[in-house]
Scaffold this motif. Structure first.
Motif, short mmCIF file in Angstrom:
data_model
loop_
_atom_site.label_atom_id
_atom_site.label_comp_id
_atom_site.label_asym_id
_atom_site.label_seq_id
_atom_site.Cartn_x
_atom_site.Cartn_y
_atom_site.Cartn_z
N THR A 180 -11.22 2.09 3.43
CA THR A 180 -10.00 2.83 3.78
C THR A 180 -8.77 2.11 3.26
O THR A 180 -7.87 2.73 2.69
N LEU A 181 -8.73 0.79 3.42
CA LEU A 181 -7.57 0.02 2.98
C LEU A 181 -7.47 -0.01 1.45
O LEU A 181 -6.37 0.04 0.89
N VAL A 182 -8.62 -0.10 0.79
CA VAL A 182 -8.61 -0.08 -0.68
C VAL A 182 -8.09 1.26 -1.18
O VAL A 182 -7.32 1.33 -2.14
N LYS A 183 -8.51 2.33 -0.53
CA LYS A 183 -8.02 3.66 -0.91
C LYS A 183 -6.52 3.76 -0.72
O LYS A 183 -5.80 4.31 -1.56
N ILE A 184 -6.04 3.20 0.38
CA ILE A 184 -4.59 3.18 0.62
C ILE A 184 -3.89 2.38 -0.46
O ILE A 184 -2.84 2.77 -0.98
N TYR A 185 -4.50 1.25 -0.82
CA TYR A 185 -3.92 0.41 -1.88
C TYR A 185 -3.80 1.21 -3.18
O TYR A 185 -2.76 1.19 -3.84
N ASP A 186 -4.88 1.92 -3.55
CA ASP A 186 -4.85 2.73 -4.77
C ASP A 186 -3.81 3.84 -4.67
O ASP A 186 -3.09 4.13 -5.62
N ASN A 187 -3.75 4.46 -3.50
CA ASN A 187 -2.79 5.55 -3.31
C ASN A 187 -1.35 5.07 -3.44
O ASN A 187 -0.49 5.76 -4.00
N GLN A 188 -1.08 3.89 -2.93
CA GLN A 188 0.28 3.37 -3.00
C GLN A 188 0.70 3.06 -4.43
O GLN A 188 1.88 2.90 -4.73
N LYS A 189 -0.28 3.00 -5.34
CA LYS A 189 0.05 2.76 -6.74
C LYS A 189 0.40 4.06 -7.47
O LYS A 189 0.65 4.06 -8.65
N GLY A 190 0.39 5.18 -6.73
CA GLY A 190 0.86 6.42 -7.34
C GLY A 190 -0.07 7.60 -7.22
O GLY A 190 0.28 8.71 -7.62
N VAL A 191 -1.25 7.41 -6.65
CA VAL A 191 -2.21 8.50 -6.57
C VAL A 191 -1.89 9.44 -5.41
O VAL A 191 -2.06 10.65 -5.50
N GLU A 193 -0.18 11.81 -2.59
CA GLU A 193 0.82 12.86 -2.76
C GLU A 193 1.46 13.28 -1.45
O GLU A 193 2.24 14.23 -1.42
N GLU A 194 1.13 12.61 -0.33
CA GLU A 194 1.73 12.98 0.94
C GLU A 194 3.24 12.74 0.93
O GLU A 194 3.73 11.86 0.22
N GLU A 195 3.94 13.53 1.72
CA GLU A 195 5.39 13.36 1.79
C GLU A 195 5.74 12.02 2.42
O GLU A 195 6.72 11.38 2.04
N TYR A 196 4.96 11.63 3.40
CA TYR A 196 5.18 10.34 4.06
C TYR A 196 3.89 9.51 3.91
O TYR A 196 3.09 9.42 4.85
N PRO A 197 3.67 8.92 2.75
CA PRO A 197 2.38 8.26 2.48
C PRO A 197 2.06 7.10 3.41
O PRO A 197 0.92 6.94 3.83
N LEU A 198 3.05 6.28 3.74
CA LEU A 198 2.77 5.15 4.62
C LEU A 198 2.40 5.60 6.02
O LEU A 198 1.50 5.05 6.65
N GLN A 199 3.08 6.60 6.50
CA GLN A 199 2.77 7.14 7.83
C GLN A 199 1.35 7.69 7.86
O GLN A 199 0.59 7.43 8.80
N ALA A 200 0.99 8.46 6.83
CA ALA A 200 -0.36 9.01 6.76
C ALA A 200 -1.40 7.90 6.64
O ALA A 200 -2.46 7.96 7.27
N ALA A 201 -1.10 6.88 5.84
CA ALA A 201 -2.03 5.77 5.65
C ALA A 201 -2.24 4.99 6.95
O ALA A 201 -3.35 4.59 7.27
N LEU A 202 -1.17 4.78 7.71
CA LEU A 202 -1.29 4.06 8.97
C LEU A 202 -2.15 4.83 9.96
O LEU A 202 -3.03 4.26 10.63
N GLU A 203 -1.93 6.13 10.07
CA GLU A 203 -2.73 6.94 10.99
C GLU A 203 -4.19 6.98 10.57
O GLU A 203 -5.10 6.93 11.41
N THR A 204 -4.44 7.04 9.26
CA THR A 204 -5.81 7.02 8.75
C THR A 204 -6.50 5.71 9.10
O THR A 204 -7.67 5.68 9.50
N SER A 205 -5.77 4.61 8.95
CA SER A 205 -6.33 3.29 9.25
C SER A 205 -6.64 3.15 10.74
O SER A 205 -7.70 2.63 11.12
N LYS A 206 -5.72 3.61 11.58
CA LYS A 206 -5.94 3.54 13.03
C LYS A 206 -7.19 4.34 13.42
O LYS A 206 -8.04 3.87 14.19
#
Length: 560
Positions: A180-191, A193-206
């Motif tokens: 999950t964290l690796v996917k977030i890492y890749d997403n933060q590099k530009g993949v 598309e969420e409007e609030y990517p960090l918020q979505a990533a945090l909820e996914t991690s939780k």
């Protein structure tokens, strides 16, 4: 007479030899038959093992019941094998030790196959069924070879397999969270598309963390709920292994946080992040996410998991015979510290990025030959752009502060803006001599002692605290950079104009406005101390140029 006796003796010897040879041939034939039949039993054992490996389970459909034809064939085969062992023992009563080894080989090979399945993330339902099949086979073998001690041997093997299963369950949980964290890492590099990517990533991690932990607990609970002797005899140890599993899982998860944040390098196979996540390629926004995830683990996840463990183990979180097991206080301490360290690391990474802008600004021009300022310098725009990025990030995953801003006042020696301090303006105007410059410094130091202002306070996990800390840090660095330069009057006035504009724009960003104003004034004082002719701009000119810059920025924002 003698010849006759010798003749009879020779005939008797010949008959004896013929009889002995016949017995020898029978013995050889029996031994050959014994070897051949034992080889048949060994091949039978190989076939049984292959059947066991091919048994298919339908845990998702029938609660872990083997439903294929191969399972029925295996049951029939093991009964046939047991009868063959019984018959072989009757025919060859001196073969017990060989048969004992053969029976133990059956259990050993079954457990070897089971452990291979465990490595592939075996479900608890299927694992229980495999144990049940093994235990059934062992009981059948124990009926024909009770002296072999096969049950005790199987308990020892089951002990290792069940311990491996529990440990493997947490290893897979760690891999799931890592994925999950690796996917977030890749997403933060530009993949992403969420409007609030960090918020979505945090909820996914939780969600991944809590749901994965609950699933691991549920799988372990199923082991205790099964009516299987090989499991019930290990109940206390299973509870201990589960608790130890959670303890070890969170310790390793903390290490992975450090690796992903660039604070620790990959040193062993327990950590799953690669070198591409190290050093200058660390993403500050992901560090911020890990900081907030650490807070969640400390304040929410551990409490829930502790409650589940208490229910699972019948109360308490100690292991078998009081051995160390799951210690919530230790895990909370680890992630409390991790949350603070990661938050400071995020602030440091962001401040370092701002410092690049500041250093370039102050090392490029010749400040002694600076021209008269006509507008706010573009480095201020770059500075504010970096702050805007930080604001966007922190507002996604950090809560707002509970305390109101510390507003500046004009009493008790608190700082005011440069325009509202006529004493300072007057001193700046008269500071073109060494004596005036000395008086300015003495006045400045006296004000410091009078105010007793605490500039750098404890950083909290709030939007305002993080932003304010970053602002304070880069202003302090700005002051130090100014002290390394020598300015002419125009250069000093350019610094004065830029700081005046920042004072106008930062007041809505920083929480501790009084401290920020103080640091902004410190930059002007430092510039005056390093100026050959520190004559400031008139307040009216400062206001006019500042308003022109604000209007220009507003126009650019409306057209973009």
């Amino acid at each position: 007479m003698v010849k006759e006796r010798n003749k009879k003796k020779s005939k008797s010897t010949l008959v004896g030899l013929q009889s002995g040879g016949h017995n020898l041939r029978i013995t050889i034939q029996v031994n050959n038959l014994k070897v051949q039949l034992f080889e048949k039993l060994e091949q039978f054992l190989v076939d049984l093992h292959l059947e066991y490996k091919e048994i298919k389970y339908a845990s998702s459909v029938l609660g872990g019941i083997p439903v294929s034809a191969s399972s029925s064939a295996h049951e029939a085969s093991i009964r046939e094998f047991a009868e063959a062992i019984r018959a072989y023992r009757v025919i060859f009563p001196d073969s017990e030790q060989q048969l004992f080894r053969l029976a133990k080989d059956l259990a050993t090979k079954h457990f070897e196959a089971t452990k291979q399945h465990i490595k592939k993330q075996l479900s608890s339902a299927d694992f229980v069924v495999m144990l049940r099949v093994i235990w059934t086979d062992v009981l059948l073998m124990d009926e024909v070879l009770p002296e072999a001690g096969l049950c005790d041997f199987t308990f020892e093997a089951a002990h290792d397999a069940i311990k491996q299963y529990v440990a493997g369950r947490f290893s897979h949980l760690l891999l799931d969270i890592s994925g999950t964290l690796v996917k977030i890492y890749d997403n933060q590099k530009g993949v992403i598309e969420e409007e609030y990517p960090l918020q979505a990533a945090l909820e996914t991690s939780k969600k991944a963390l809590v749901q994965g932990s609950m699933d691991a607990m549920l799988d372990s609970r199923r082991l205790l709920d099964e009516n299987l002797e090989v499991l019930s005899r290990l109940t206390d140890l299973i509870i201990e292994w589960v608790q130890e599993g959670f303890q070890d899982f969170f310790r390793k998860l903390n290490k992975q946080f450090l690796v992903l944040s660039g604070k620790k390098y990959l040193v062993n196979q327990d950590l799953t992040f690669g070198e591409e996540m190290q050093g200058d390629k660390v993403l500050p926004e992901l560090v911020l996410l890990l900081a907030q995830l650490s807070v969640f683990i400390e304040q929410n996840a551990i409490i829930r998991i502790t409650e589940e463990i208490s229910s699972f183990s019948g109360g308490g979180t100690r292991g078998y015979e009081n051995s160390p097991a799951f210690i919530p206080a230790e895990i909370c301490r680890i992630f409390r510290s991790a949350g603070e360290d990661l938050l400071h690391h995020y602030i440091s990474l962001k401040t370092q990025k701002i410092l690049i802008v500041l250093k370039k600004r102050f090392t490029t021009p010749n400040w002694v030959k600076h021209k008269e300022p006509r507008e706010v310098h573009m480095f201020v725009d770059l500075l504010l752009q970096e702050l805007d990025i930080i604001l966007i990030e922190v507002k996604q995953i950090l809560p707002e502060g509970l305390h109101p801003k510390h507003r500046r006042t004009d009493s008790n020696g608190s700082t005011t803006s440069s325009r509202s301090n006529p004493l300072r303006d007057d001193r700046l105007v008269r500071s073109n001599t060494q004596k005036a410059r000395s008086q300015l410094l003495e006045s400045h130091l006296a004000k410091l002692f009078k105010q007793k202002m605490e500039i750098f306070t404890k950083v909290e996990h709030t939007q305002e605290s993080v932003i304010t800390t970053i602002v304070k840090l880069f202003l302090k660095s700005l002051q130090e950079l100014v002290r390394l330069q020598t300015f002419n009057r125009s250069g000093f006035q350019q610094i004065q104009l830029d700081i005046h504009f920042l004072k106008t724009t930062l007041k809505d960003i920083a929480e501790d406005e009084a401290a920020v104003d103080f640091l902004l004034d410190e930059v002007i004082v430092a510039a005056a101390e390093r100026c050959l002719d520190p004559i400031p701009l008139e307040p009216a000119i400062l206001d006019r140029l500042t308003q022109a810059k604000l209007a220009k920025n507003s126009e650019q924002s409306s057209t973009s």
